[in-house]
Design a protein around this motif. Structure first.
Motif, mmCIF file in Angstrom:
data_model
loop_
_atom_site.group_PDB
_atom_site.id
_atom_site.type_symbol
_atom_site.label_atom_id
_atom_site.label_comp_id
_atom_site.label_asym_id
_atom_site.label_seq_id
_atom_site.Cartn_x
_atom_site.Cartn_y
_atom_site.Cartn_z
ATOM 1 N N GLY A 1 0.809 -1.218 0.000
ATOM 2 C CA GLY A 1 0.000 0.000 0.000
ATOM 3 C C GLY A 1 0.839 1.263 0.000
ATOM 4 N N LEU A 2 1.909 1.269 0.788
ATOM 5 C CA LEU A 2 2.772 2.455 0.831
ATOM 6 C C LEU A 2 3.599 2.585 -0.439
ATOM 7 C CD1 LEU A 2 3.890 2.471 4.572
ATOM 8 C CD2 LEU A 2 2.244 3.987 3.441
ATOM 9 N N MET A 3 3.980 1.470 -1.020
ATOM 10 C CA MET A 3 4.709 1.539 -2.295
ATOM 11 C C MET A 3 3.830 2.196 -3.354
ATOM 12 S SD MET A 3 6.588 -2.208 -2.265
ATOM 13 C CE MET A 3 6.763 -2.232 -4.025
ATOM 14 N N THR A 4 2.573 1.817 -3.391
ATOM 15 C CA THR A 4 1.648 2.387 -4.372
ATOM 16 C C THR A 4 1.310 3.839 -4.050
ATOM 17 O OG1 THR A 4 0.686 0.214 -4.814
ATOM 18 C CG2 THR A 4 -0.639 2.129 -5.414
ATOM 19 N N ALA A 5 0.947 4.108 -2.794
ATOM 20 C CA ALA A 5 0.490 5.445 -2.420
ATOM 21 C C ALA A 5 1.615 6.473 -2.382
ATOM 22 C CB ALA A 5 -0.195 5.397 -1.051
ATOM 23 N N PHE A 6 2.788 6.067 -1.903
ATOM 24 C CA PHE A 6 3.890 7.006 -1.699
ATOM 25 C C PHE A 6 4.977 6.905 -2.769
ATOM 26 C CE2 PHE A 6 3.527 7.533 3.240
ATOM 27 C CZ PHE A 6 2.291 8.114 3.089
#
Length: 122
Positions: free
Chosen positions: A26-31
């Motif tokens: 999720g953080l790879m995608t969002a950030f």
């Protein structure tokens, strides 16, 4: 960076592994970060260590799960996307409704983070 503190009841390691994977993804995608920059710390809390609205709630009745995301400042849209991904991951791994999940973003300036004694702003 980012680092995520997970304050939640103790669960089996396979559920923590599932959460680690979903939070990292999720953080790879969002950030727009890579997996090697994401670290999770699981800080188990006992059901007997929880109070809400001024009421001590033994046995964890309605116990909320808190994720504290320490990261460089992101846009509101990026934080919103991360909040959705992280909440979904917690709901899946812990079997709780979204109402029981809180995500707090603790934004850091690059001058407030150091690795190997060097500021990220250097």
């Amino acid at each position: 960076m980012p680092y995520v503190e997970v304050l939640a009841p103790q669960v089996p390691n396979q559920r923590k592994a599932a959460l680690a994977k979903s939070v990292t993804d999720g953080l790879m995608t969002a950030f727009g970060v890579t997996a090697d920059t994401v670290t999770l710390y699981f800080l188990p809390i006992s059901p007997d260590d929880y109070a809400h609205a001024g009421e001590f709630e033994p046995q964890g009745a309605g116990q909320r799960i808190l994720l504290k995301v320490h990261a460089f400042r992101r846009t509101e849209a990026e934080r919103r996307a991360a909040a959705i991904a992280l909440t979904r991951g917690v709901c899946s791994a812990y079997g709780v409704p979204g109402d029981d999940v809180a995500v707090y973003f603790l934004d850091r300036d690059r001058s407030e983070v150091a690795h190997d004694s060097k500021l990220a702003s250097d």
